[in-house]
Design an enzyme around this catalytic site. Structure first.
Site, PDB file in Angstrom:
ATOM      1  CD1 TRP A 121      23.290  11.535  -3.317  1.00 43.65           C
ATOM      2  CD2 TRP A 121      22.813   9.856  -2.850  1.00 43.65           C
ATOM      3  NE1 TRP A 121      24.338  11.060  -4.152  1.00 43.65           N
ATOM      4  CE2 TRP A 121      23.427   9.507  -4.214  1.00 43.65           C
ATOM      5  CE3 TRP A 121      22.310   8.107  -2.615  1.00 43.65           C
ATOM      6  CZ2 TRP A 121      23.885   8.639  -4.842  1.00 43.65           C
ATOM      7  CZ3 TRP A 121      22.569   6.689  -3.687  1.00 43.65           C
ATOM      8  CH2 TRP A 121      23.426   7.370  -4.077  1.00 43.65           C
TER       9      TRP A 121
ATOM     10  CD  GLU B 255      12.749  18.940 -12.587  1.00 39.04           C
ATOM     11  OE1 GLU B 255      13.430  18.857 -12.214  1.00 39.04           O
ATOM     12  OE2 GLU B 255      11.956  18.759 -12.933  1.00 39.04           O
TER      13      GLU B 255
ATOM     14  CG  ASN C 191      16.893  13.203 -12.056  1.00 41.29           C
ATOM     15  OD1 ASN C 191      17.049  14.044 -10.992  1.00 41.29           O
ATOM     16  ND2 ASN C 191      15.329  13.488 -11.938  1.00 41.29           N
TER      17      ASN C 191
ATOM     18  CD1 TRP D  23      11.926  19.749  -8.666  1.00 45.30           C
ATOM     19  CD2 TRP D  23      12.315  19.597  -6.741  1.00 45.30           C
ATOM     20  NE1 TRP D  23      10.522  19.344  -8.272  1.00 45.30           N
ATOM     21  CE2 TRP D  23      11.410  18.621  -6.507  1.00 45.30           C
ATOM     22  CE3 TRP D  23      12.454  18.846  -5.775  1.00 45.30           C
ATOM     23  CZ2 TRP D  23      10.708  17.615  -6.692  1.00 45.30           C
ATOM     24  CZ3 TRP D  23      12.004  18.029  -4.297  1.00 45.30           C
ATOM     25  CH2 TRP D  23      10.754  17.432  -4.697  1.00 45.30           C
TER      26      TRP D  23
ATOM     27  CD1 TRP E 101      21.192   8.048   4.421  1.00 49.26           C
ATOM     28  CD2 TRP E 101      22.150  10.266   3.410  1.00 49.26           C
ATOM     29  NE1 TRP E 101      21.024   9.050   5.218  1.00 49.26           N
ATOM     30  CE2 TRP E 101      22.066  10.016   4.998  1.00 49.26           C
ATOM     31  CE3 TRP E 101      22.935  11.082   2.511  1.00 49.26           C
ATOM     32  CZ2 TRP E 101      21.512  11.205   5.343  1.00 49.26           C
ATOM     33  CZ3 TRP E 101      22.599  11.441   3.076  1.00 49.26           C
ATOM     34  CH2 TRP E 101      22.748  11.920   4.543  1.00 49.26           C
TER      35      TRP E 101
ATOM     36  CD1 TRP F  79      22.434   3.277   8.549  1.00 50.84           C
ATOM     37  CD2 TRP F  79      22.149   2.601   6.638  1.00 50.84           C
ATOM     38  NE1 TRP F  79      22.022   4.080   7.645  1.00 50.84           N
ATOM     39  CE2 TRP F  79      21.778   3.709   6.572  1.00 50.84           C
ATOM     40  CE3 TRP F  79      21.925   2.057   5.211  1.00 50.84           C
ATOM     41  CZ2 TRP F  79      20.438   4.497   5.613  1.00 50.84           C
ATOM     42  CZ3 TRP F  79      20.141   2.887   4.293  1.00 50.84           C
ATOM     43  CH2 TRP F  79      20.045   3.995   4.801  1.00 50.84           C
TER      44      TRP F  79
HETATM   45  C1  LIG Z   1      20.874  11.130  -6.038  1.00 50.56           C
HETATM   46  C2  LIG Z   1      20.794  12.319  -6.755  1.00 50.56           C
HETATM   47  C3  LIG Z   1      22.549  13.195  -6.305  1.00 50.56           C
HETATM   48  C4  LIG Z   1      22.062  14.323  -6.790  1.00 50.56           C
HETATM   49  N1  LIG Z   1      23.141  15.731  -7.221  1.00 50.56           N
HETATM   50  C5  LIG Z   1      22.819  16.842  -7.874  1.00 50.56           C
HETATM   51  C6  LIG Z   1      24.181  17.147  -7.379  1.00 50.56           C
HETATM   52  O1  LIG Z   1      25.016  16.985  -7.201  1.00 50.56           O
HETATM   53  N2  LIG Z   1      23.873  18.314  -8.703  1.00 50.56           N
HETATM   54  C7  LIG Z   1      22.328  18.878  -8.929  1.00 50.56           C
HETATM   55  O2  LIG Z   1      22.889  20.045 -10.042  1.00 50.56           O
HETATM   56  N3  LIG Z   1      21.642  17.930  -8.932  1.00 50.56           N
HETATM   57  C8  LIG Z   1      21.915  16.616  -8.876  1.00 50.56           C
HETATM   58  N4  LIG Z   1      20.503  16.117  -8.457  1.00 50.56           N
HETATM   59  C9  LIG Z   1      19.148  16.682  -9.570  1.00 50.56           C
HETATM   60  C10 LIG Z   1      18.833  16.377 -10.358  1.00 50.56           C
HETATM   61  O3  LIG Z   1      19.454  14.798 -11.090  1.00 50.56           O
HETATM   62  C11 LIG Z   1      20.157  17.350 -12.183  1.00 50.56           C
HETATM   63  O4  LIG Z   1      20.293  17.817 -11.324  1.00 50.56           O
HETATM   64  C12 LIG Z   1      19.832  16.881 -13.284  1.00 50.56           C
HETATM   65  O5  LIG Z   1      19.527  15.149 -13.083  1.00 50.56           O
HETATM   66  C13 LIG Z   1      20.813  17.992 -13.494  1.00 50.56           C
HETATM   67  O6  LIG Z   1      20.115  17.938 -15.232  1.00 50.56           O
HETATM   68  P1  LIG Z   1      19.693  18.483 -16.051  1.00 50.56           P
HETATM   69  O7  LIG Z   1      20.852  19.769 -15.973  1.00 50.56           O
HETATM   70  O8  LIG Z   1      20.066  18.362 -17.569  1.00 50.56           O
HETATM   71  O9  LIG Z   1      18.996  19.095 -15.661  1.00 50.56           O
HETATM   72  P2  LIG Z   1      17.595  19.660 -16.183  1.00 50.56           P
HETATM   73  O10 LIG Z   1      16.310  18.775 -16.382  1.00 50.56           O
HETATM   74  O11 LIG Z   1      17.360  19.587 -17.451  1.00 50.56           O
HETATM   75  O12 LIG Z   1      16.903  20.599 -14.962  1.00 50.56           O
HETATM   76  C14 LIG Z   1      17.382  21.840 -14.604  1.00 50.56           C
HETATM   77  C15 LIG Z   1      18.450  22.453 -13.399  1.00 50.56           C
HETATM   78  O13 LIG Z   1      17.497  22.304 -12.955  1.00 50.56           O
HETATM   79  C16 LIG Z   1      17.775  21.924 -11.723  1.00 50.56           C
HETATM   80  N5  LIG Z   1      17.172  20.288 -11.345  1.00 50.56           N
HETATM   81  C17 LIG Z   1      16.542  19.777 -11.781  1.00 50.56           C
HETATM   82  N6  LIG Z   1      16.659  18.693 -10.919  1.00 50.56           N
HETATM   83  C18 LIG Z   1      16.575  19.139  -9.506  1.00 50.56           C
HETATM   84  C19 LIG Z   1      16.872  18.238  -8.573  1.00 50.56           C
HETATM   85  N7  LIG Z   1      16.532  16.994  -8.792  1.00 50.56           N
HETATM   86  N8  LIG Z   1      17.311  18.333  -7.436  1.00 50.56           N
HETATM   87  C20 LIG Z   1      17.731  19.710  -7.484  1.00 50.56           C
HETATM   88  N9  LIG Z   1      17.749  20.708  -8.647  1.00 50.56           N
HETATM   89  C21 LIG Z   1      17.231  20.261  -9.987  1.00 50.56           C
HETATM   90  C22 LIG Z   1      19.483  21.593 -11.926  1.00 50.56           C
HETATM   91  O14 LIG Z   1      20.008  22.585 -11.808  1.00 50.56           O
HETATM   92  C23 LIG Z   1      19.330  21.343 -13.647  1.00 50.56           C
HETATM   93  O15 LIG Z   1      20.168  21.722 -14.309  1.00 50.56           O
HETATM   94  C24 LIG Z   1      20.593  14.606  -8.442  1.00 50.56           C
HETATM   95  C25 LIG Z   1      19.209  14.032  -8.291  1.00 50.56           C
HETATM   96  C26 LIG Z   1      19.698  12.827  -7.487  1.00 50.56           C
HETATM   97  C27 LIG Z   1      18.386  11.670  -7.115  1.00 50.56           C
END
Ligand SMILES: Cc1cc2nc3c(=O)[nH]c(=O)nc-3n(C[C@H](O)[C@H](O)[C@H](O)COP(=O)(O)OP(=O)(O)OC[C@H]3O[C@@H](n4cnc5c(N)ncnc54)[C@H](O)[C@@H]3O)c2cc1C
Length: 480
Positions: free
Chosen positions: A386, A278, A345, A281, A363, A309
């Site tokens: 997005w 993650e 997420n 990502w 989007w 759209w």
């Molecule tokens: C439509 C959409 C918009 C999003 N917008 C953002 C945003 O503005 N900022 C953001 O940080 N994340 C975003 N995410 C990714 C993800 O949803 C969040 O990072 C995650 O939910 C944060 O929760 P956590 O720290 O508990 O994640 P955990 O599951 O604990 O993951 C650890 C860390 O990994 C990173 N991470 C995890 N998943 C992703 C991912 N898919 N993409 C990029 N990094 C990721 C984050 O930094 C996160 O803190 C988005 C996802 C979607 C589908």
């Protein structure tokens, strides 16, 4: 002793901070600086929730510095002007900062560095926000990556990120520090107080970040693989805003996870690998943004520029934002976002798919609402998320995959706990009816005291028909 300015930006911590470490290591006295920029020069000025976070993060950072008899000098203005002014006031000969990767910031920072160097200043930028610099990860044919798995393998082939540095002390210059503003003067907090939920939910700042990481490694990591998709549980780290504001470095999170994995225990290895991916990502998002500066505004797949759209949203966008779509899982997510500044997420994917596919709204509209309301709003990750949802991005969900919010609730919120928490008007319904109240019979609704259209909206679209319409719309661009 010569003096250096350390320009803090999205790196509000003292541990594992390469510019600070370098300045202290080179024998400089350090003047820690934060410059609040005007919104007009930034195409993506921070949204309301980010500003809220920034306020408290700056306060905590200043308190930390004061504890070691230093100070955060807060100024407002154009960075180059402010830095030049501070160089004059302090007699400093160096300016060090940690890099950021948003296209407009890269451009701006390049200009600052060139101008300061032309003035004879030792101006230097450092890594620290990412595990791997975006330009270091290249495919065999020297192209940037568009798919996550090969990207992450290539990162891993570069070797483990180094061990984090400890805490650097920022010694107070003998002659004292220049004046600065109070954090309150920046006007970051909302005038109408809507932020109770944020205050209840979060502890911004470096100490809050370290506590969140430790709690997750202790209690969450071993179950991460099993729980990370269940929005009713606290199954993920909630580190995203802390990482975004640089209150903790990804290297710290990576190294602490590795350490926890080495200590062993059931589930820790699989949970650990998943969690590190993650973080991968997050790296991937920055890599894609770095190589595609228009990523926040334009579809990476140019075909989507012609997507038909819906012309007139007729109040649909407002219903989505307010969590009043009549689709309980979607509404639960949107209300969680509004109240806490965060959304799980899995639910981000569900509400995103609903906006883009069932409502067929662009989007970018969802992206901009998230930008304003998420405490972790991050240009790279938000754009990636997005464009993933829309099917136009890097390694995106195929457009024809339309999430069904009722099936998603069945799988990921089987007891309806998450829905009941955020849509309490449906809590008295049995779990099945809670997911799709429009399908419940009159007796079930009456017993729970729910009248659709009065206590809770009827669905603003028909899920099945809108899915078919989305797929038809997709046909229009499929062969372009
Ligand atoms: C439509 C959409 C918009 C999003 N917008 C953002 C945003 O503005 N900022 C953001 O940080 N994340 C975003 N995410 C990714 C993800 O949803 C969040 O990072 C995650 O939910 C944060 O929760 P956590 O720290 O508990 O994640 P955990 O599951 O604990 O993951 C650890 C860390 O990994 C990173 N991470 C995890 N998943 C992703 C991912 N898919 N993409 C990029 N990094 C990721 C984050 O930094 C996160 O803190 C988005 C996802 C979607 C589908």
């Amino acid at each position: 002793m010569p003096t250096a300015l350390v320009w803090f930006r999205r790196d509000l911590r003292l541990h594992d901070h390469p510019p600070l470490q370098a300045a202290v290591g080179a024998g400089y006295r350090v003047v820690p600086v934060y410059i609040h920029e005007s919104d007009d020069t930034d195409p993506w000025p921070p949204g309301a929730a980010s500003r809220w976070w920034l306020h408290f993060s700056l306060q905590r950072h200043r308190e930390q510095l004061r504890r070691q008899r230093s100070e955060l000098v807060v100024r407002r203005g154009r960075p180059l002007d402010v830095l030049r002014q501070l160089l004059r006031e302090t007699g400093a000969e160096a300016v060090y900062w940690q890099r950021r990767y948003e296209p407009a910031t890269i451009e701006r920072d390049r200009g600052v560095k060139e101008a300061l160097r032309a003035d004879g200043v030792d101006a230097r930028s450092f890594p620290g926000a990412l595990l791997f610099e975006p330009w270091r990860v290249r495919s065999g044919n020297d192209q940037p990556y568009r798919a996550f798995s090969p990207f992450w393998r290539a990162c891993q082939a570069l070797g483990e990120p180094g061990r984090p540095d400890g805490k650097a002390r920022a010694p107070l210059p003998e002659a004292g520090l220049p004046d600065g503003l109070a954090v309150e003067d920046l006007g970051l907090l909302p005038r109408i107080p809507w932020d109770d939920g944020l205050r209840e939910t979060w502890s911004p700042g470096e100490a809050g970040a370290e506590a969140a990481l430790s709690a997750f490694l202790e209690e969450g990591l071993s179950r991460y693989d099993a729980h990370r998709d269940l929005p009713a549980l606290r199954g993920t780290s909630r580190l995203s805003p802390h990482l975004h504001f640089g209150e903790i470095s990804p290297r710290q999170a990576f190294a602490a996870t590795r350490q926890r994995m080495a200590a062993g225990g059931a589930g820790v290895t699989s949970g650990g690998e998943k969690f590190l991916a993650e973080l991968g990502w997050r790296e991937f998002a920055h890599h894609v943004l770095y190589h595609n500066p228009h990523f926040p505004d334009e579809p990476l797949n140019p075909r989507f520029a012609h997507f038909p759209w819906r012309d007139d949203d007729g109040g649909l966008l407002q219903a989505w934002r307010a969590g009043r779509t009549g689709i309980p899982l979607v509404d639960a997510g949107m209300r969680e976002l509004w109240r806490t500044g965060w959304m799980h997420n899995r639910i981000r994917m569900v509400v995103g798919s609903f906006l883009v596919k069932n409502l067929r709204l662009p989007w970018q509209w969802g992206e901009s609402w998230f930008w304003d309301t998420l405490v972790d709003a991050d240009l790279a990750s938000n754009s990636l998320g997005w464009q993933w949802v829309a099917g136009s991005g890097a390694d995106a969900a195929p457009y024809f995959r339309v999430f069904n919010p009722v099936r998603q609730a069945e799988r990921f919120d089987p007891d309806g706990e998450y829905i009941a928490r955020w849509v309490p008007e449906l809590a008295a319904l049995p779990a099945r009816a809670r997911r799709a109240p429009w399908e419940a019979d009159a007796t079930t609704l009456r017993r729970a005291g729910v009248q659709l259209g009065r206590d809770y909206p009827r669905p603003i679209v028909d899920l099945k028909r809108s899915r078919e319409e989305a797929l038809e719309a997709f046909q229009a661009i499929k062969n372009r």
